[in-house]
Design an enzyme around this catalytic site. Structure first.
Site: not given
Ligand SMILES: *Cc1c(COP(=O)(O)O)cnc(C)c1O
Length: 386
Positions: A191
């Site tokens: 992210k």
């Molecule tokens: C990355 C992601 C998640 C999960 O996030 P984590 O912090 O890895 O648990 C959930 N929803 C979406 C849309 C994502 O892109």
């Protein structure tokens, strides 16, 4: 000695976190402080995050997945309930609904934005529907006004999966100054802002924030900080089943530093995305991202789509690019195609989701990507199919 061969280490990845000397120092300071789990740095990260977003409360947790899990619990979603969400998302979106005993009901997307199509929402609503889990996919805000109006008409809660959407804006406000009941962010390295692993929940509701703080910490009535700073002996109670979904102070220290870098991250991503779009706009076999007016993308990912009839060429294009040391990824997954979620029910009702997942292509975009590397990617892509 590097574990990577020279060929691999010189390849352009799809994403790469930006972590510098300040993050290293911040972690060392925490390690030397003697307080390594959730403590003062987590509290500071929460306060700074809330101030940045423009929201009263921010609650740090171990990931966006656990944020969504606690968020659904705090809204009272449970067994027998249905929650509407897109299938075009990372699988954690739907898994969180299953964790609380509820059932995900997939709604199709708008192919122009890869987000829930408000025109398809009402047909997904049943007497069991309790909430809508909106995803701001790859950082582009969903059509919140339309979705909130439908939710209000049917008495449904709205929770935002803002995993990818830090810094994205909807009609002048940052995502997470929640339009819905609460919003959940991810700090996974894929992210825009990372803490290694980590998540954050923002909400306007003080009671919800309080409940989230207890639930992430075994439902303990007193926080560790409160116990350690107490001048009288204290006794905590555990009034419900909670979880260990804490963030550590090491992660929070990285997050505080990353938050200072965030405006720079966003500016760089937007400028790279604009360079991609202006160079690729005219390729007849490819569709560049659409950003509706009133919304601001953070370009957590830059995804293009192959025009109808060209989907079958995607692997060839990806292979051609990989031979030039350029990594790409297939589009966002479709959750309803994975084993735990396969059902006759989704057979023909998610056509836009299937089109998007079959034709999307994610190009490299990260803070350190240079203009000359990007030019090389653009040229290679132009030649990857001709
Ligand atoms: C990355 C992601 C998640 C999960 O996030 P984590 O912090 O890895 O648990 C959930 N929803 C979406 C849309 C994502 O892109």
């Amino acid at each position: 000695m590097s574990l990577l061969s020279p060929a691999v280490s010189s390849a352009i990845p799809v994403a790469r976190p930006y972590i510098g000397a300040e993050e290293e120092q911040a972690v060392i300071d925490v390690l030397r402080s003697g307080w390594v789990t959730q403590g003062p740095r987590v509290a500071e990260f929460e306060a700074k995050f809330a101030r940045y977003i423009g929201c009263d409360h921010a609650v740090a947790v171990s990931s966006c997945t656990t944020a969504l899990h606690l968020g659904l619990l705090a809204l009272g979603v449970g067994p027998g309930d249905e929650v509407i969400c897109p299938s075009l998302s990372f699988i954690a979106t739907a898994n969180a609904i299953v964790y609380v005993g509820a059932t995900p009901v997939f709604c199709d997307i708008d192919l122009a934005t890869y987000n829930l199509d408000p025109a398809r929402l009402e047909e997904a609503i049943s007497p069991r529907t309790k909430a809508i889990l909106v995803v701001h996919q790859i950082g582009l805000p969903a059509a919140m006004h339309e979705i909130l109006a439908i939710a209000a008409r049917h008495g449904l809660a709205v929770i935002e999966d803002a995993a990818c959407a830090i810094g994205s804006e909807y009609e002048g406000s940052l995502i997470g100054a929640p339009l819905g009941a609460l919003a959940c962010f991810s700090f996974h390295p894929r992210k825009v802002l990372t803490t290694g692993e980590g998540g954050m929940i923002t909400t306007r509701d003080a009671k919800v924030a309080e409940r989230l703080r207890r639930l992430r910490q075994h439902a303990m009535s007193l926080s560790d900080v409160a116990r350690h700073s107490a001048t009288q002996i204290t006794t905590e109670t555990y009034d419900e089943i909670g979880f260990n979904f804490r963030m550590t102070d090491m992660q929070a220290a990285i997050g505080i530093t990353q938050l200072e870098r965030l405006p720079g991250f966003l500016a760089k991503r937007r400028s790279l995305a604009e360079r991609y779009t202006s160079s690729l706009l005219h390729l007849p076999w490819l569709i560049t991202p659409t950003v509706p007016s009133g919304r601001r993308h953070n370009y957590q990912s830059y995804m293009v789509r192959l025009v109808a009839g060209f989907e079958g060429k995607r692997d060839t294009i990806m292979q051609n690019l990989l031979q030039k040391n350029i990594s790409t990824r297939r589009a966002i997954m479709a959750i309803h195609r994975e084993l735990p979620y396969r059902s006759e029910r989704w057979k023909s009702c998610l056509p836009q989701t299937e089109l998007a997942t079959d034709s999307g292509l994610i190009l490299p975009l990260f803070h350190q990507l240079t203009d000359s590397e990007q030019d090389y990617i653009i040229e290679s892509l132009q030649l990857a199919y001709s």
